[in-house]
Design an enzyme around this catalytic site. Structure first.
Site, PDB file in Angstrom:
ATOM      1  NE  ARG A  11      -3.335   2.514   2.658  1.00  0.00           N
ATOM      2  CZ  ARG A  11      -4.029   2.886   3.834  1.00  0.00           C
ATOM      3  NH1 ARG A  11      -4.017   1.894   4.976  1.00  0.00           N
ATOM      4  NH2 ARG A  11      -4.952   3.765   3.901  1.00  0.00           N
ATOM      5  CG  HIS A  12      -0.977   4.886  -0.808  1.00  0.00           C
ATOM      6  ND1 HIS A  12      -0.942   5.776   0.264  1.00  0.00           N
ATOM      7  CD2 HIS A  12      -2.065   4.381  -1.251  1.00  0.00           C
ATOM      8  CE1 HIS A  12      -2.309   5.905   0.477  1.00  0.00           C
ATOM      9  NE2 HIS A  12      -3.018   5.021  -0.187  1.00  0.00           N
ATOM     10  N   GLY A  13       2.591   4.955   0.840  1.00  0.00           N
ATOM     11  CA  GLY A  13       2.762   5.725   2.038  1.00  0.00           C
ATOM     12  C   GLY A  13       1.709   6.589   2.446  1.00  0.00           C
ATOM     13  CG  ASN A  18      -3.684   7.786   3.884  1.00  0.00           C
ATOM     14  OD1 ASN A  18      -2.639   7.305   3.404  1.00  0.00           O
ATOM     15  ND2 ASN A  18      -4.807   7.115   3.723  1.00  0.00           N
ATOM     16  CD  GLN A  24      -5.876   9.296   0.686  1.00  0.00           C
ATOM     17  OE1 GLN A  24      -4.721  10.131   0.396  1.00  0.00           O
ATOM     18  NE2 GLN A  24      -5.284   7.894   0.721  1.00  0.00           N
ATOM     19  N   GLY A  25      -9.996   7.281  -2.096  1.00  0.00           N
ATOM     20  CA  GLY A  25     -10.500   6.515  -3.231  1.00  0.00           C
ATOM     21  C   GLY A  25      -9.910   7.302  -4.256  1.00  0.00           C
ATOM     22  CD  GLU A  86      -8.564   2.240  -2.250  1.00  0.00           C
ATOM     23  OE1 GLU A  86      -8.851   1.300  -2.879  1.00  0.00           O
ATOM     24  OE2 GLU A  86      -7.917   2.444  -1.048  1.00  0.00           O
TER      25      GLU A  86
END
Length: 213
Positions: A11-13, A18, A24-25, A86
């Site tokens: 998963r991205h940072g 977050n 976010q989607g 996402e």
């Protein structure tokens, strides 16, 4: 039987959304400095093993995470794959917990959470995520591929592949899955070794269950 294709699913940072617990989607929110530090930390875990190349979602938070990881490992990001973006949360994007978000909630779906009015169905997210991984496995049998994507996409894809519940995927944590003619195996989740064999050492490093080539 073909050799298993192994995926490091990252998963991205972290982003500011977050940190603020905002959905976010498809909203293209960039990494923050904490997220960049998390990508660097992921490099440290991945560097103990041999990987062939990196792919990512097209969204900037995943693309930058992939670039940082690739640079740290001396690898190339070979593709930005639209199917790895996402889940589209529709009108829920940008919202955090509260009455406005609660008013959009609906039941159902494979997680039992259902999601939100106007959001992409969970089954559709799982289908496109699994399709992307299967295409990579078909094109690169036996490869070891780092895939940088998004928490819900990874979670729903794994649930579809494994046929069982998978919990929250944390930012930049190491999740490892492989696929061969016999199906899918989950070897590590959020940096923790899973132990399908009774004598696996629970104190192993998260990737000791995935030998280097």
């Amino acid at each position: 039987m073909t050799s298993p294709t192994t995926f490091a699913l990252i998963r991205h940072g972290q982003t500011d959304w977050n940190a603020a617990m905002r959905i976010q989607g498809l909203s293209d929110v960039p990494l923050n400095d904490t997220g960049r530090d998390q990508a660097a930390e992921a490099v440290g875990h991945l560097a103990r093993y041999e990987w062939d190349f990196v792919v990512s979602s097209t969204l900037s938070r995943a693309a930058e995470t992939a670039d940082l990881i690739a640079d740290g490992l001396g690898l190339t990001v070979t593709r930005r794959i639209p199917e790895l973006v996402e889940r589209n949360y529709g009108p829920a994007e940008g919202l955090s917990a509260g009455s406005e978000l609660d008013a959009l909630r609906i039941d159902g779906g494979p997680t039992g959470n259902g999601g939100f009015i106007g959001a992409e169905p969970e089954a559709d997210v799982a289908s496109r995520g699994l399709h992307a991984l299967r295409e990579l496995a078909a094109a690169h049998p036996g490869a070891r591929i780092i895939v940088v994507s998004h928490g819900t996409l990874i979670r729903l894809t794994l649930m579809s592949a494994l046929g069982k519940f998978v919990g929250t995927i944390t930012n930049a944590a190491l999740t490892v899955a492989s696929v061969d003619d016999d199906g899918w195996t989950l070897q590590a989740l959020n940096g923790e070794v899973l132990t399908p064999v009774d004598d696996l050492d629970n104190d192993l490093d998260p990737l000791d269950a995935v030998p280097a080539r």
